[in-house]
Design an enzyme around this catalytic site. Structure first.
Site, PDB file in Angstrom:
ATOM      1  N   MET A 236      -5.086  -7.876   1.831  1.00 39.09           N
ATOM      2  CA  MET A 236      -5.792  -9.001   1.219  1.00 39.09           C
ATOM      3  C   MET A 236      -7.146  -8.520   0.726  1.00 39.09           C
ATOM      4  SD  MET A 236      -4.763 -12.349   3.401  1.00 39.09           S
ATOM      5  CE  MET A 236      -3.025 -12.837   3.516  1.00 39.09           C
ATOM      6  N   ASP A 237      -7.208  -8.238  -0.563  1.00 40.16           N
ATOM      7  CA  ASP A 237      -8.398  -7.643  -1.171  1.00 40.16           C
ATOM      8  C   ASP A 237      -9.537  -8.653  -1.261  1.00 40.16           C
ATOM      9  OD1 ASP A 237      -9.719  -5.514  -2.878  1.00 40.16           O
ATOM     10  OD2 ASP A 237      -9.649  -7.179  -4.296  1.00 40.16           O
TER      11      ASP A 237
END
Length: 581
Positions: A236-237
């Site tokens: 999850m950037d």
């Protein structure tokens, strides 16, 4: 302890939604989420505090085109290289954003549901996922200005007209945490006139508005697509920034954490052994918050490790590295640290805040600049800019110490990886560290982007030629790293959740004890951080007299009758009472 609990899925999802959107009809939103995920409401079985990983997990981080060959889709070349050179030691591959994009080497996504045709297609992605644990980026905070959603925003059409965060430029936004120096708001002309959209990272990366549930539902549709294509691990950037509230710092807000929990719930409901990793390049205590109570991220990027380890190796003291490691809580069962020491971005300095003094940071930055590094900056609240990250290839970063370059570059580089491989957690090795790639000044000049210095593009034939040439430092480092990995993946004491305790053997070394979950195997890991021979009295290591101790790396045997252990400059030993070969 693993506990199997059958839970109706619908009430769990509704509970998440009530916390995120208290003013909305949670039942109606839940129905839309189930439809987007193609799931029904029936009960599912969830094992709390279950480890889905073990000591054999080693992941490589790479762009889809880090290695290419003329006439072949780069993703096919990546698969070919991985099969020929990375098996069997490497278990997983993180392919950095492989979607159509407009900037930031993939992190300004134009279309989340397509594979960039310059890399290959979904069939190539699936082929890698069939033989390796596949990690993909969920670029959750923002998308490209050239995305269909943003084009619709400008045209005031659905879907997209209300997908982006707008703000009044006269509002007080001084508390907002910034990772960049560019203005936070970008003027955008729409059919309804001039709007000011929120851009945390760059004006080409427009922040999505998760206060609109439709954005969350779009992201869940994307997740389902990735799961169907074989993605098992979700990175999850920049997830820390997804929720905005004027008057706050707009980072780590409660809704952000609840969104992570909801996304994990839906991912695990579809694929029980899937893993969620949060990427939050922030100070250490903030980063750890994404574990929740083992109910949020399965793993967090261990962002403080790269700057602290780099500092130890160029300063010759492990003082700060040890102090930090002693303060780190063991990851609960069902969670783990994702350890890395190099990445496609750079060596972040915010995670060293409070762990290194300003003087230490200044010396580190100056040393790295003398080794050819570039420095990226961020804006802080008082209007100043401060160093945000060091952009450099790790091999060149370790060419010397604060005294200057020396002859220990290769051994220092290998020592850094030995530390990472032995620490509690799952190791992630950037492809250019595995290959000992050096600073790419040509690409840096071509793109004008600091991060390009560590994003070299290898030609397949040129690379394999280097790896087959025994005199090449690429071959020497690659061979040694593969040997270390081959040792590591067989030792139960290197399970990501095995016990760990820091040893106090002097600041010249970084040493710690690992013990397997069943307590049958111990490994004492001792790494010399200096350019001098270090002598360690055997009686200070606390080896038991009932066991014969073997160095996993050299094969040499030791017992309590030995008076001392000599470790060469930047050398390391992994002493165990029960070697697994």
């Amino acid at each position: 302890m693993s506990v199997s609990v059958a839970r109706p899925l619908l009430p769990v999802v509704i509970d998440h939604l009530c916390r995120i959107y208290p003013e909305r009809d949670a039942t109606e939103l839940a129905d839309q989420i189930f439809a987007a995920m193609h799931l029904d409401h029936e009960a599912f079985s969830s094992e709390l505090h279950r480890n889905k990983w073990d000591e054999s997990d080693i992941w490589v981080i790479t762009y889809g085109d880090s290695i290419s060959e003329a006439g072949e889709a780069p993703l096919k070349t990546l698969k070919k290289f991985s099969d020929a050179y990375l098996k069997p030691e490497i278990s997983g591959i993180h392919i950095l954003p492989f979607f159509p994009y407009s900037s930031d080497d993939g992190f300004a996504v134009i279309n989340y549901s397509q594979v960039n045709d310059s890399l290959g297609d979904w069939g190539d992605i699936e082929a890698i996922g069939q033989d390796y644990d596949l990690m993909a980026d969920l670029v959750v905070n923002h998308c490209s200005q050239r995305s269909p959603w943003f084009e619709n925003f400008k045209q005031r059409k659905d879907p997209g007209k209300d997908y982006f965060v707008e703000a009044d430029p006269s509002a007080d936004l001084s508390d907002v945490v910034r990772p960049r120096t560019s203005p936070l708001l970008c003027e955008t002309q729409t059919l309804d006139g001039l709007r000011h959209v929120w851009c945390t990272f760059s004006h080409d990366q427009v922040d999505l508005d998760f206060s609109n549930p439709a954005v969350l539902i779009e992201m869940i549709r994307i997740i389902r697509r990735y799961l169907d294509q074989g993605v098992r691990i979700f990175r999850m950037d920049a997830v820390a920034f997804v929720w905005k509230e004027i008057g706050t710092n707009c980072v780590h807000l409660p809704q952000t954490h609840e969104i992570v929990r909801l996304l994990r719930t839906m991912i695990e409901a579809h694929t029980d052994d899937a893993i969620v990793i949060t990427e939050t390049n922030v100070p250490n205590h903030e980063n750890l918050s994404y574990f929740g109570n083992a109910n949020e991220a399965h793993a967090v990027y261990n962002f403080s490790l790269p700057p602290l380890l780099l500092h130890a190796l160029v300063s010759g003291t492990s003082e700060h590295l040890k102090r930090w490691q002693m303060s780190m809580p063991p990851a609960q069962t069902g969670t783990f640290y994702f350890n890395f020491i190099a990445s496609h971005d750079g060596i972040g300095l915010r995670p060293a805040n409070g762990l290194l003094s300003q003087g230490d940071l200044d010396e580190l930055v100056n040393t790295m600049q003398s080794f050819g590094a570039r420095i990226s900056w961020r804006a802080v609240a008082d209007g100043r800019n401060e160093p945000y990250e060091i952009n450099v290839a790790l091999y060149d970063a370790l060419q010397g110490t604060s005294k200057g370059p020396d002859r220990w570059q290769q051994q220092r580089f290998l020592c850094a990886h030995a530390v990472m491989l032995a620490l509690e957690g799952v190791p992630g090795i950037y492809i250019h560290s595995l290959l000992a790639t050096q600073n790419d000044y040509e690409r840096l000049e071509l793109t004008g982007q600091n991060r390009s210095i560590n994003r070299h593009k290898w030609d397949f034939s040129a690379l394999t030629g280097k790896l087959e040439d025994a005199t090449s430092h690429h071959a020497q480092c690659f061979s040694t790293l593969k040997s270390l990995i081959a040792i590591r993946v067989k030792q139960p004491a290197f399970h990501p959740n095995a016990f760990q305790a820091v040893l106090h053997l002097g600041d010249e070394v970084f040493a710690f004890w690992r013990q397997s979950l069943n307590r049958n195997q111990s490994v004492f890991c001792i790494h010399n951080m200096t350019d001098q021979v270090v002598v360690i009295p055997i009686n200070s290591i606390n080896l038991t007299s009932l066991d014969l101790w073997e160095d996993l790396i050299s094969g040499d045997n030791y017992s309590v009758e030995y008076e001392s252990l000599s470790i060469a400059p930047y050398g390391f030993v992994w002493l165990t009472n029960r070697a697994v070969r």
